[in-house]
Design an enzyme around this catalytic site. Structure first.
Site, PDB file in Angstrom:
ATOM      1  N   SER A 109      42.529  -1.035 -38.670  1.00 35.26           N
ATOM      2  CA  SER A 109      41.616  -2.135 -38.353  1.00 35.26           C
ATOM      3  C   SER A 109      40.681  -2.410 -39.526  1.00 35.26           C
ATOM      4  O   SER A 109      40.576  -1.618 -40.464  1.00 35.26           O
ATOM      5  CB  SER A 109      40.774  -1.768 -37.127  1.00 35.26           C
ATOM      6  OG  SER A 109      39.848  -0.764 -37.485  1.00 35.26           O
ATOM      7  N   LYS A 110      39.991  -3.535 -39.405  1.00 31.22           N
ATOM      8  CA  LYS A 110      39.027  -3.913 -40.423  1.00 31.22           C
ATOM      9  C   LYS A 110      37.956  -2.832 -40.561  1.00 31.22           C
ATOM     10  O   LYS A 110      37.483  -2.540 -41.645  1.00 31.22           O
ATOM     11  CB  LYS A 110      38.397  -5.251 -40.028  1.00 31.22           C
ATOM     12  CG  LYS A 110      37.244  -5.645 -40.923  1.00 31.22           C
ATOM     13  CD  LYS A 110      36.763  -7.025 -40.620  1.00 31.22           C
ATOM     14  CE  LYS A 110      35.259  -7.151 -40.676  1.00 31.22           C
ATOM     15  NZ  LYS A 110      34.592  -6.518 -41.788  1.00 31.22           N
TER      16      LYS A 110
END
Ligand code: GLU
Length: 534
Positions: free
Chosen positions: A276-277
């Site tokens: 994920s970011k």
């Protein structure tokens, strides 16, 4: 044998920046199409207006272009999505919001054939059902078991249905899953899959409120109309596969339905969960191809802005979940196109390794010619080091690039590897000063200065007709080494003191290299200044 031209599509929803996992999906589609001389189509699935993010579509297109992935259909040469059919774009428009009138007809076809029904339950009514089920520790679903007790065209009298359709606009069309049937499916990566229809929800296919289809209907209709032969997408869509199979059957398109391949997730560096970011922010790497600024002004870094070459990024992505079965790791897009095969795409998640990503870029950096690097270096110097004190000629920069490229992962590292070549240090590291600017060093410095003064002008950049570094640097080195050995001094003592004067600390390139690129005059100036200051 399937003689049809291979046609694949990448069908992102413009709900934000494209995650690197999405770029990998696009890449695998592209490789799979191109290796068979097929078409790669870009379609924008923007029917969910609640999740629409301005700028996301352009971001997706720009990202693909940066990666060198050019769609055959969908986007014109200028990078605009095509809305009007033409010879090259027979299936336009490629934005689903512009295809609105198409879908209603197909939804009707399903109703007429008994594969779908109208549902009139309000959001509040459905919510109440959900809460009631939760209170009994159950989950509500609109499915074969519940639909006969809900407000829809299966339960209401015909005239009431007609009236509701004419007088209200809050109804939907839902798919009517067959009861207790096993759907047999085939996935190119996962093989045979089967699923009982009793586990499925009657998904909404079309909404009267906005006159728009949902993802499932629009996606199947468009894949059919656009003559898609293979659907390659992320594994988050695997649970939708039974519905998609049933939709093809319901439309009578089962014979020409595409084959499916669901790609595994990209995993966090520790292998635990989806990349994920947040992982990128925490561990300091980008998860997006290009920089993105959201509506709140929050900035997400991009591979491009972090100094990655698109070729390195693509190469790295290709190997996250696929390998050719050999030791080779460096591939051009053309090579990837030839070698890619769905059989070698792995079923398990692919763990992302940020260090390996840097390694790929380093490999691509080293493959560049010194001339190319010098050009990139020049651009950097102009934009980030415009107040530098010294300039090097193109030829000198080229030689310097050859020297420092072994130490860099990114072209931007060039700026940090040897800033002192371009501007003199403004301070001297205290610890190194104490360690290396000793009484002994002070005592011998006059002789060192004399030796540097005696270096022939043609051995440093001072002289317009100087020799190339490859010839000159060994001469400078020889001259200093012989001075040190003749006097029985310690090599390190002299070299570190000089480095402190030239660089500001006892770190940096080889002393002879530094003297060559500084030039005799500048080298002496820095020594004298340090001797006076320290
Ligand atoms: N619009 C879907 C997405 O955002 C496409 C899924 C598919 O490829 O079928 O990922």
């Amino acid at each position: 044998m399937d003689q049809k031209k291979r046609r694949v599509r990448f069908a992102p929803s413009p709900t934000g920046p494209l995650h690197m996992g999405g770029v990998r999906t696009a890449l695998y589609n592209y490789l799979f199409a191109k290796q068979a001389g097929g078409d790669f189509i870009l379609r924008i699935e923007d029917t969910d207006s609640n999740r629409f993010v301005p700028g996301a579509e352009k971001y997706i297109i720009d990202s693909l272009r940066w990666c060198g992935i050019y769609p055959d259909e969908g986007v014109d040469a200028e990078g605009n999505l095509v809305s009007v059919p033409s010879e090259r774009h027979p299936h336009a428009p490629y934005r689903q919001s512009e295809r609105k009138p198409i879908y209603r007809k197909y939804a009707q076809q399903l109703i007429d054939a008994g594969w779908a029904y109208y549902a009139f339950d309000s959001a509040e009514e459905l919510d109440a059902k959900r809460k009631e089920a939760e209170a009994n520790k159950q989950t509500f679903s609109y499915n074969h078991a519940s639909r006969n007790s809900l407000k829809n065209s299966l339960t209401l009298p015909e005239d009431e249905v007609k009236k509701l359709l004419e007088t209200t606009d809050n109804w939907t069309i839902r798919f009517k899953n067959p009861e207790n049937r096993t759907v047999e499916m085939d996935d190119m990566i996962r093989g045979h899959i089967s699923m009982n229809t009793n586990t499925l929800d009657d998904k909404v296919l079309w909404k009267a409120a906005d006159q728009l289809p949902t993802y499932h209907l629009a996606n199947i209709v468009d894949d059919h109309l656009m003559e898609i032969t293979h659907v390659i997408r992320g594994e988050e869509w695997l649970p939708s596969l039974p519905l998609h199979y049933l939709l093809y059957e319901a439309f009578g398109w089962a014979d020409t339905q595409p084959r499916f391949a669901h790609l595994s997730l990209l995993l966090k560096p520790d292998g635990k969960g989806k990349l994920s970011k947040r992982d990128g922010d925490r561990l300091g790497f980008p998860v997006f191809p290009l920089r993105w600024v959201n509506a709140q002004g929050e900035v997400s870094r991009g591979y491009r802005e972090d100094g990655y070459y698109p070729q390195a990024f693509i190469n790295m992505l290709a190997l996250l979940g696929w390998n050719p079965g050999t030791e080779q790791e460096i591939f051009t897009l053309e090579e990837l196109t030839q070698l890619f095969s769905m059989e070698k795409v792995v079923k398990s998640g692919a763990r992302f390794n940020p260090e390996k990503a840097k390694w790929f870029n380093q490999e691509y950096l080293r493959m560049r010619s010194n001339e190319q690097l010098a050009e990139e270096f020049e651009v950097l110097l102009q934009s980030f080091n415009s107040d530098r004190e010294r300039n090097l000629t193109k030829a000198e920069l080229t030689e310097l690039s050859g020297l420092i490229k072994e130490r860099a992962h990114f072209i931007t590292d060039f700026l940090t590897i040897c800033p002192y070549i371009f501007s003199a240090p403004t301070q001297y590291d205290e610890k190194d000063t104490r360690k290396f600017w000793t009484d002994d060093a002070k005592a011998i410095m006059p002789q060192v200065i004399a030796r540097i003064e005696s270096i022939d002008c043609k051995y440093t950049v001072d002289c317009p007709e100087h020799l190339p570094a490859a010839e000159a640097v060994p001469q400078i080195e020889e001259s200093l080494t012989s001075l040190i050995t003749e006097n029985g001094w310690k090599m390190g003592a002299v070299m570190n003191a000089l480095r402190l004067f030239f660089v500001g600390q006892a770190k940096g390139l080889g002393i002879a290299d530094i003297i060559y690129y500084l030039g005799r005059k500048e080298a002496l100036r820095r020594i004298r200044k340090a001797v006076e200051t320290l």
